[in-house]
Motif scaffolding. Structure first.
Motif, PDB file in Angstrom:
ATOM      1  N   MET A 270       0.849  -1.170   0.000  1.00 42.27           N
ATOM      2  CA  MET A 270       0.000   0.000   0.000  1.00 42.27           C
ATOM      3  C   MET A 270       0.897   1.238   0.000  1.00 42.27           C
ATOM      4  O   MET A 270       1.855   1.295   0.761  1.00 42.27           O
ATOM      5  CB  MET A 270      -0.893  -0.022   1.238  1.00 42.27           C
ATOM      6  CG  MET A 270      -1.778   1.180   1.355  1.00 42.27           C
ATOM      7  SD  MET A 270      -2.846   1.198   2.806  1.00 42.27           S
ATOM      8  CE  MET A 270      -3.818  -0.242   2.561  1.00 42.27           C
ATOM      9  N   PRO A 271       0.599   2.203  -0.833  1.00 39.73           N
ATOM     10  CA  PRO A 271       1.415   3.412  -0.884  1.00 39.73           C
ATOM     11  C   PRO A 271       1.450   4.144   0.461  1.00 39.73           C
ATOM     12  O   PRO A 271       0.511   4.087   1.253  1.00 39.73           O
ATOM     13  CB  PRO A 271       0.720   4.269  -1.942  1.00 39.73           C
ATOM     14  CG  PRO A 271      -0.095   3.326  -2.733  1.00 39.73           C
ATOM     15  CD  PRO A 271      -0.462   2.209  -1.815  1.00 39.73           C
ATOM     16  N   GLU A 272       2.548   4.838   0.692  1.00 41.39           N
ATOM     17  CA  GLU A 272       2.749   5.571   1.941  1.00 41.39           C
ATOM     18  C   GLU A 272       1.616   6.569   2.193  1.00 41.39           C
ATOM     19  O   GLU A 272       1.150   6.721   3.314  1.00 41.39           O
ATOM     20  CB  GLU A 272       4.092   6.298   1.901  1.00 41.39           C
ATOM     21  CG  GLU A 272       4.461   6.987   3.183  1.00 41.39           C
ATOM     22  CD  GLU A 272       4.846   6.034   4.297  1.00 41.39           C
ATOM     23  OE1 GLU A 272       4.682   6.414   5.467  1.00 41.39           O
ATOM     24  OE2 GLU A 272       5.297   4.919   4.013  1.00 41.39           O
ATOM     25  N   ALA A 273       1.160   7.222   1.139  1.00 42.89           N
ATOM     26  CA  ALA A 273       0.085   8.208   1.291  1.00 42.89           C
ATOM     27  C   ALA A 273      -1.190   7.566   1.826  1.00 42.89           C
ATOM     28  O   ALA A 273      -1.897   8.160   2.642  1.00 42.89           O
ATOM     29  CB  ALA A 273      -0.191   8.888  -0.043  1.00 42.89           C
ATOM     30  N   ASP A 274      -1.479   6.346   1.384  1.00 40.55           N
ATOM     31  CA  ASP A 274      -2.670   5.660   1.871  1.00 40.55           C
ATOM     32  C   ASP A 274      -2.491   5.181   3.309  1.00 40.55           C
ATOM     33  O   ASP A 274      -3.430   5.171   4.093  1.00 40.55           O
ATOM     34  CB  ASP A 274      -3.030   4.472   0.980  1.00 40.55           C
ATOM     35  CG  ASP A 274      -3.623   4.918  -0.347  1.00 40.55           C
ATOM     36  OD1 ASP A 274      -4.092   6.071  -0.424  1.00 40.55           O
ATOM     37  OD2 ASP A 274      -3.608   4.126  -1.290  1.00 40.55           O
TER      38      ASP A 274
ATOM     39  N   VAL B 160     -12.904  -2.256   4.040  1.00 41.82           N
ATOM     40  CA  VAL B 160     -13.238  -2.686   2.672  1.00 41.82           C
ATOM     41  C   VAL B 160     -12.812  -1.617   1.676  1.00 41.82           C
ATOM     42  O   VAL B 160     -12.231  -1.922   0.625  1.00 41.82           O
ATOM     43  CB  VAL B 160     -14.748  -2.997   2.544  1.00 41.82           C
ATOM     44  CG1 VAL B 160     -15.173  -3.105   1.097  1.00 41.82           C
ATOM     45  CG2 VAL B 160     -15.082  -4.261   3.300  1.00 41.82           C
ATOM     46  N   GLU B 161     -13.047  -0.364   2.011  1.00 38.54           N
ATOM     47  CA  GLU B 161     -12.658   0.723   1.109  1.00 38.54           C
ATOM     48  C   GLU B 161     -11.135   0.788   0.955  1.00 38.54           C
ATOM     49  O   GLU B 161     -10.614   0.980  -0.144  1.00 38.54           O
ATOM     50  CB  GLU B 161     -13.185   2.056   1.624  1.00 38.54           C
ATOM     51  CG  GLU B 161     -13.019   3.169   0.627  1.00 38.54           C
ATOM     52  CD  GLU B 161     -13.765   4.428   1.033  1.00 38.54           C
ATOM     53  OE1 GLU B 161     -13.413   5.489   0.489  1.00 38.54           O
ATOM     54  OE2 GLU B 161     -14.679   4.353   1.860  1.00 38.54           O
ATOM     55  N   ILE B 162     -10.424   0.581   2.062  1.00 39.51           N
ATOM     56  CA  ILE B 162      -8.957   0.548   1.992  1.00 39.51           C
ATOM     57  C   ILE B 162      -8.501  -0.629   1.146  1.00 39.51           C
ATOM     58  O   ILE B 162      -7.619  -0.496   0.300  1.00 39.51           O
ATOM     59  CB  ILE B 162      -8.350   0.485   3.407  1.00 39.51           C
ATOM     60  CG1 ILE B 162      -8.565   1.818   4.130  1.00 39.51           C
ATOM     61  CG2 ILE B 162      -6.868   0.138   3.350  1.00 39.51           C
ATOM     62  CD1 ILE B 162      -8.194   1.792   5.599  1.00 39.51           C
ATOM     63  N   ALA B 163      -9.094  -1.780   1.352  1.00 38.58           N
ATOM     64  CA  ALA B 163      -8.713  -2.974   0.591  1.00 38.58           C
ATOM     65  C   ALA B 163      -8.979  -2.795  -0.895  1.00 38.58           C
ATOM     66  O   ALA B 163      -8.219  -3.288  -1.734  1.00 38.58           O
ATOM     67  CB  ALA B 163      -9.456  -4.200   1.119  1.00 38.58           C
ATOM     68  N   ASN B 164     -10.029  -2.087  -1.245  1.00 38.46           N
ATOM     69  CA  ASN B 164     -10.351  -1.862  -2.656  1.00 38.46           C
ATOM     70  C   ASN B 164      -9.350  -0.934  -3.333  1.00 38.46           C
ATOM     71  O   ASN B 164      -9.230  -0.939  -4.553  1.00 38.46           O
ATOM     72  CB  ASN B 164     -11.760  -1.302  -2.810  1.00 38.46           C
ATOM     73  CG  ASN B 164     -12.816  -2.340  -2.537  1.00 38.46           C
ATOM     74  OD1 ASN B 164     -12.567  -3.536  -2.637  1.00 38.46           O
ATOM     75  ND2 ASN B 164     -13.998  -1.888  -2.166  1.00 38.46           N
ATOM     76  N   ARG B 165      -8.632  -0.132  -2.559  1.00 44.61           N
ATOM     77  CA  ARG B 165      -7.638   0.777  -3.122  1.00 44.61           C
ATOM     78  C   ARG B 165      -6.314   0.081  -3.412  1.00 44.61           C
ATOM     79  O   ARG B 165      -5.498   0.601  -4.152  1.00 44.61           O
ATOM     80  CB  ARG B 165      -7.364   1.928  -2.161  1.00 44.61           C
ATOM     81  CG  ARG B 165      -8.502   2.879  -2.056  1.00 44.61           C
ATOM     82  CD  ARG B 165      -8.204   3.913  -1.006  1.00 44.61           C
ATOM     83  NE  ARG B 165      -9.148   4.994  -1.106  1.00 44.61           N
ATOM     84  CZ  ARG B 165      -8.821   6.264  -1.098  1.00 44.61           C
ATOM     85  NH1 ARG B 165      -7.574   6.614  -0.967  1.00 44.61           N
ATOM     86  NH2 ARG B 165      -9.735   7.184  -1.201  1.00 44.61           N
ATOM     87  N   VAL B 166      -6.096  -1.061  -2.822  1.00 40.18           N
ATOM     88  CA  VAL B 166      -4.830  -1.769  -2.990  1.00 40.18           C
ATOM     89  C   VAL B 166      -4.791  -2.424  -4.362  1.00 40.18           C
ATOM     90  O   VAL B 166      -5.731  -3.102  -4.768  1.00 40.18           O
ATOM     91  CB  VAL B 166      -4.657  -2.840  -1.879  1.00 40.18           C
ATOM     92  CG1 VAL B 166      -3.419  -3.665  -2.114  1.00 40.18           C
ATOM     93  CG2 VAL B 166      -4.621  -2.181  -0.519  1.00 40.18           C
ATOM     94  N   VAL B 167      -3.716  -2.215  -5.065  1.00 37.72           N
ATOM     95  CA  VAL B 167      -3.541  -2.809  -6.384  1.00 37.72           C
ATOM     96  C   VAL B 167      -3.076  -4.249  -6.192  1.00 37.72           C
ATOM     97  O   VAL B 167      -2.064  -4.492  -5.533  1.00 37.72           O
ATOM     98  CB  VAL B 167      -2.502  -2.019  -7.210  1.00 37.72           C
ATOM     99  CG1 VAL B 167      -2.264  -2.673  -8.553  1.00 37.72           C
ATOM    100  CG2 VAL B 167      -2.948  -0.586  -7.364  1.00 37.72           C
TER     101      VAL B 167
END
Length: 72
Positions: A1-5, A43-50
């Motif tokens: 996960m990117p540092e910004a996230d 869930v929203e955080i997980a959806n942002r992960v590539v």
């Protein structure tokens, strides 16, 4: 996960909600609503992960074959 996230608002919200759940007894309605919001936030955080690409055994085999041909 990117540092910004990891340091972003959603991550801070998830930590805050988790701390509220860990803090101890609260009313059932409060606990349920905090847990629901925490789950939605996660869930929203997980959806942002590539997603990482899956390893393909055929690609690995082709790379090894190409490597052998290049050196031998």
């Amino acid at each position: 996960m990117p540092e910004a996230d990891r340091n972003g608002a959603l991550a801070a919200l998830a930590l805050n909600l988790a701390r509220r759940l860990d803090a101890g007894p609260a009313g059932l309605r409060d606990t349920a609503s905090v847990a629901r919001e925490l789950r939605a936030t996660l869930v929203e955080i997980a959806n942002r992960v590539v997603p990482l690409p899956e390893a393909d055994p055929l690609d690995d085999l082709a790379e090894r074959r190409a490597s052998r041909r290049a050196t031998g």
